[in-house]
Design a protein around this motif. Structure first.
Motif, PDB file in Angstrom:
ATOM      1  N   PHE A  67       0.814  -1.212   0.000  1.00  0.00           N
ATOM      2  CA  PHE A  67       0.000   0.000   0.000  1.00  0.00           C
ATOM      3  C   PHE A  67       0.850   1.267   0.000  1.00  0.00           C
ATOM      4  CE2 PHE A  67      -3.209  -3.106   1.022  1.00  0.00           C
ATOM      5  CZ  PHE A  67      -4.272  -2.672   0.235  1.00  0.00           C
ATOM      6  N   LEU A  68       2.008   1.194   0.615  1.00  0.00           N
ATOM      7  CA  LEU A  68       2.927   2.332   0.555  1.00  0.00           C
ATOM      8  C   LEU A  68       3.376   2.567  -0.886  1.00  0.00           C
ATOM      9  CD1 LEU A  68       4.518   4.473   2.127  1.00  0.00           C
ATOM     10  CD2 LEU A  68       6.340   2.778   2.385  1.00  0.00           C
ATOM     11  N   ALA A  69       3.665   1.480  -1.590  1.00  0.00           N
ATOM     12  CA  ALA A  69       4.076   1.597  -2.994  1.00  0.00           C
ATOM     13  C   ALA A  69       2.945   2.181  -3.832  1.00  0.00           C
ATOM     14  CB  ALA A  69       4.491   0.230  -3.535  1.00  0.00           C
ATOM     15  N   LEU A  70       1.702   1.788  -3.544  1.00  0.00           N
ATOM     16  CA  LEU A  70       0.558   2.356  -4.280  1.00  0.00           C
ATOM     17  C   LEU A  70       0.435   3.857  -4.014  1.00  0.00           C
ATOM     18  CD1 LEU A  70      -2.138  -0.423  -3.757  1.00  0.00           C
ATOM     19  CD2 LEU A  70      -0.934   0.135  -5.872  1.00  0.00           C
ATOM     20  N   TRP A  71       0.656   4.247  -2.761  1.00  0.00           N
ATOM     21  CA  TRP A  71       0.552   5.661  -2.401  1.00  0.00           C
ATOM     22  C   TRP A  71       1.675   6.478  -3.044  1.00  0.00           C
ATOM     23  CZ3 TRP A  71      -2.806   9.025  -0.831  1.00  0.00           C
ATOM     24  CH2 TRP A  71      -2.391  10.257  -0.329  1.00  0.00           C
ATOM     25  N   GLN A  72       2.869   5.909  -3.057  1.00  0.00           N
ATOM     26  CA  GLN A  72       4.028   6.645  -3.583  1.00  0.00           C
ATOM     27  C   GLN A  72       4.157   6.459  -5.092  1.00  0.00           C
ATOM     28  OE1 GLN A  72       7.132   4.877  -1.201  1.00  0.00           O
ATOM     29  NE2 GLN A  72       6.982   6.493   0.322  1.00  0.00           N
ATOM     30  N   ALA A  73       3.151   6.860  -5.813  1.00  0.00           N
ATOM     31  CA  ALA A  73       3.152   6.904  -7.283  1.00  0.00           C
ATOM     32  C   ALA A  73       2.882   5.568  -7.953  1.00  0.00           C
ATOM     33  CB  ALA A  73       4.456   7.492  -7.824  1.00  0.00           C
ATOM     34  N   GLY A  74       2.729   4.510  -7.184  1.00  0.00           N
ATOM     35  CA  GLY A  74       2.437   3.218  -7.803  1.00  0.00           C
ATOM     36  C   GLY A  74       1.077   3.209  -8.480  1.00  0.00           C
ATOM     37  N   ALA A  75       0.112   3.842  -7.853  1.00  0.00           N
ATOM     38  CA  ALA A  75      -1.243   3.868  -8.407  1.00  0.00           C
ATOM     39  C   ALA A  75      -1.281   4.601  -9.747  1.00  0.00           C
ATOM     40  CB  ALA A  75      -2.195   4.517  -7.412  1.00  0.00           C
ATOM     41  N   ALA A  76      -0.363   5.528  -9.945  1.00  0.00           N
ATOM     42  CA  ALA A  76      -0.328   6.289 -11.199  1.00  0.00           C
ATOM     43  C   ALA A  76       0.040   5.397 -12.384  1.00  0.00           C
ATOM     44  CB  ALA A  76       0.670   7.438 -11.082  1.00  0.00           C
ATOM     45  N   ARG A  77       0.651   4.251 -12.122  1.00  0.00           N
ATOM     46  CA  ARG A  77       1.045   3.349 -13.216  1.00  0.00           C
ATOM     47  C   ARG A  77      -0.079   2.403 -13.635  1.00  0.00           C
ATOM     48  NH1 ARG A  77       5.921   3.069 -10.042  1.00  0.00           N
ATOM     49  NH2 ARG A  77       5.311   1.027  -9.291  1.00  0.00           N
ATOM     50  N   TYR A  78      -1.181   2.448 -12.919  1.00  0.00           N
ATOM     51  CA  TYR A  78      -2.283   1.546 -13.252  1.00  0.00           C
ATOM     52  C   TYR A  78      -2.932   1.954 -14.569  1.00  0.00           C
ATOM     53  CZ  TYR A  78      -6.897  -0.541 -13.241  1.00  0.00           C
ATOM     54  OH  TYR A  78      -8.030  -1.201 -13.610  1.00  0.00           O
ATOM     55  N   ASP A  79      -3.123   0.965 -15.442  1.00  0.00           N
ATOM     56  CA  ASP A  79      -3.792   1.191 -16.731  1.00  0.00           C
ATOM     57  C   ASP A  79      -5.044   0.319 -16.754  1.00  0.00           C
ATOM     58  OD1 ASP A  79      -4.649   1.455 -19.315  1.00  0.00           O
ATOM     59  OD2 ASP A  79      -2.802   0.720 -20.247  1.00  0.00           O
ATOM     60  N   PRO A  80      -6.224   0.929 -16.644  1.00  0.00           N
ATOM     61  CA  PRO A  80      -7.463   0.148 -16.578  1.00  0.00           C
ATOM     62  C   PRO A  80      -7.733  -0.685 -17.836  1.00  0.00           C
ATOM     63  CG  PRO A  80      -7.956   2.512 -16.661  1.00  0.00           C
ATOM     64  CD  PRO A  80      -6.472   2.371 -16.556  1.00  0.00           C
ATOM     65  N   HIS A  81      -7.092  -0.357 -18.931  1.00  0.00           N
ATOM     66  CA  HIS A  81      -7.305  -1.112 -20.166  1.00  0.00           C
ATOM     67  C   HIS A  81      -6.536  -2.434 -20.175  1.00  0.00           C
ATOM     68  CE1 HIS A  81      -9.403   2.346 -21.653  1.00  0.00           C
ATOM     69  NE2 HIS A  81      -8.336   3.115 -21.515  1.00  0.00           N
ATOM     70  N   ALA A  87      -6.837  -7.249  -9.783  1.00  0.00           N
ATOM     71  CA  ALA A  87      -5.790  -8.131 -10.334  1.00  0.00           C
ATOM     72  C   ALA A  87      -4.452  -7.408 -10.350  1.00  0.00           C
ATOM     73  CB  ALA A  87      -6.172  -8.585 -11.736  1.00  0.00           C
ATOM     74  N   TRP A  88      -4.457  -6.125 -10.686  1.00  0.00           N
ATOM     75  CA  TRP A  88      -3.212  -5.346 -10.737  1.00  0.00           C
ATOM     76  C   TRP A  88      -2.616  -5.195  -9.332  1.00  0.00           C
ATOM     77  CZ3 TRP A  88      -1.782  -0.302  -9.142  1.00  0.00           C
ATOM     78  CH2 TRP A  88      -0.587   0.160  -9.703  1.00  0.00           C
ATOM     79  N   ILE A  89      -3.469  -4.906  -8.350  1.00  0.00           N
ATOM     80  CA  ILE A  89      -3.001  -4.761  -6.959  1.00  0.00           C
ATOM     81  C   ILE A  89      -2.447  -6.087  -6.453  1.00  0.00           C
ATOM     82  CG2 ILE A  89      -3.772  -4.353  -4.582  1.00  0.00           C
ATOM     83  CD1 ILE A  89      -5.789  -2.302  -5.783  1.00  0.00           C
ATOM     84  N   LEU A  90      -3.148  -7.179  -6.749  1.00  0.00           N
ATOM     85  CA  LEU A  90      -2.683  -8.496  -6.293  1.00  0.00           C
ATOM     86  C   LEU A  90      -1.380  -8.910  -6.987  1.00  0.00           C
ATOM     87  CD1 LEU A  90      -6.048 -10.439  -5.895  1.00  0.00           C
ATOM     88  CD2 LEU A  90      -4.625  -9.411  -4.104  1.00  0.00           C
ATOM     89  N   THR A  91      -1.189  -8.465  -8.220  1.00  0.00           N
ATOM     90  CA  THR A  91       0.075  -8.737  -8.918  1.00  0.00           C
ATOM     91  C   THR A  91       1.223  -8.026  -8.201  1.00  0.00           C
ATOM     92  OG1 THR A  91      -1.033  -9.023 -11.040  1.00  0.00           O
ATOM     93  CG2 THR A  91       1.321  -8.521 -11.105  1.00  0.00           C
ATOM     94  N   ILE A  92       0.989  -6.789  -7.821  1.00  0.00           N
ATOM     95  CA  ILE A  92       2.000  -6.037  -7.064  1.00  0.00           C
ATOM     96  C   ILE A  92       2.267  -6.732  -5.730  1.00  0.00           C
ATOM     97  CG2 ILE A  92       2.438  -3.869  -5.819  1.00  0.00           C
ATOM     98  CD1 ILE A  92       0.901  -2.437  -8.072  1.00  0.00           C
ATOM     99  N   ALA A  93       1.186  -7.168  -5.065  1.00  0.00           N
ATOM    100  CA  ALA A  93       1.333  -7.844  -3.772  1.00  0.00           C
ATOM    101  C   ALA A  93       2.148  -9.128  -3.926  1.00  0.00           C
ATOM    102  CB  ALA A  93      -0.039  -8.153  -3.196  1.00  0.00           C
TER     103      ALA A  93
END
Length: 196
Positions: A67-81, A87-93
């Motif tokens: 979750f720290l990685a998601l907060w620190q710009a990780g979420a910006a790399r998510y591409d909904p397409h 699935a993307w969050i679980l891949t990171i996990a």
């Protein structure tokens, strides 16, 4: 008479939205969106991480890292397409969990190498001293079986550290004679020590 209905409290929190919308808001550093994302996903993330890492404490730490990685710009790399948000969050996990296992394994291997390198071996000084004294006494007793000439040559070679030529010079004898006395004396000592 009509009874009034209880007042409806307006929530100041954002309505529950799709995870992909939450990720976009988290990318914009929206703290409420982050809280909601954590509330909705943390159990599943922890469950996946726990299957890989096994240790409960390390799994909790790894979940926090996700979750720290998601907060620190990780979420910006998510591409909904490219797939669902979960699935993307679980891949990171999963990646973080694998990294944690590798890191712990490397850490343990490093600790083991350090421990082996710096391990002090138990050493019994008393028994070692007694054994050395007993061996010394056996050798001294065995020296009595040698001739005076052999004993003198061996004493010069082994107790004073003289070379064959120095022993020969000291005794005033040829080098081959000095070698023979020492060699024959050692054989007799060996036989005597093996018998005792």
């Amino acid at each position: 008479m009509v009874t009034p209905s209880p007042p409806i409290h307006q929530s100041t929190h954002r309505p529950i939205s799709e995870l992909s919308d939450l990720l976009c808001s988290v990318a914009a550093q929206d703290e409420e969106a982050f809280d909601e994302l954590y509330r909705r996903c943390s159990r599943r993330v922890y469950g996946l991480v726990r299957k890989v890492v096994v240790d409960a404490e390390l799994s909790a730490d790894t979940t926090q890292e996700v979750f720290l990685a998601l907060w620190q710009a990780g979420a910006a790399r998510y591409d909904p397409h490219r797939g669902t948000a979960m699935a993307w969050i679980l891949t990171i996990a999963h990646r973080k969990a694998i990294d944690k296992v590798r890191s712990e394994h490397a850490h343990r291997a490093r600790d083991l190498r350090w421990s082996n390198k710096n391990q002090t071996v138990d050493y019994d000084h008393v028994s070692e001293t007694i054994l050395a004294r007993d061996e010394s006494a056996a050798v001294t007793e065995s020296l009595k079986v040698l001739s005076a000439l052999q004993r003198e040559a061996i004493h010069l070679a082994f107790y004073t550290g003289l070379t064959y030529s120095e022993v020969a010079h000291h005794l005033g004898i040829p080098i081959p004679t000095a070698k023979t006395r020492i060699r024959d004396g050692i054989k007799r000592l060996s036989t005597c020590l093996q018998a005792s």
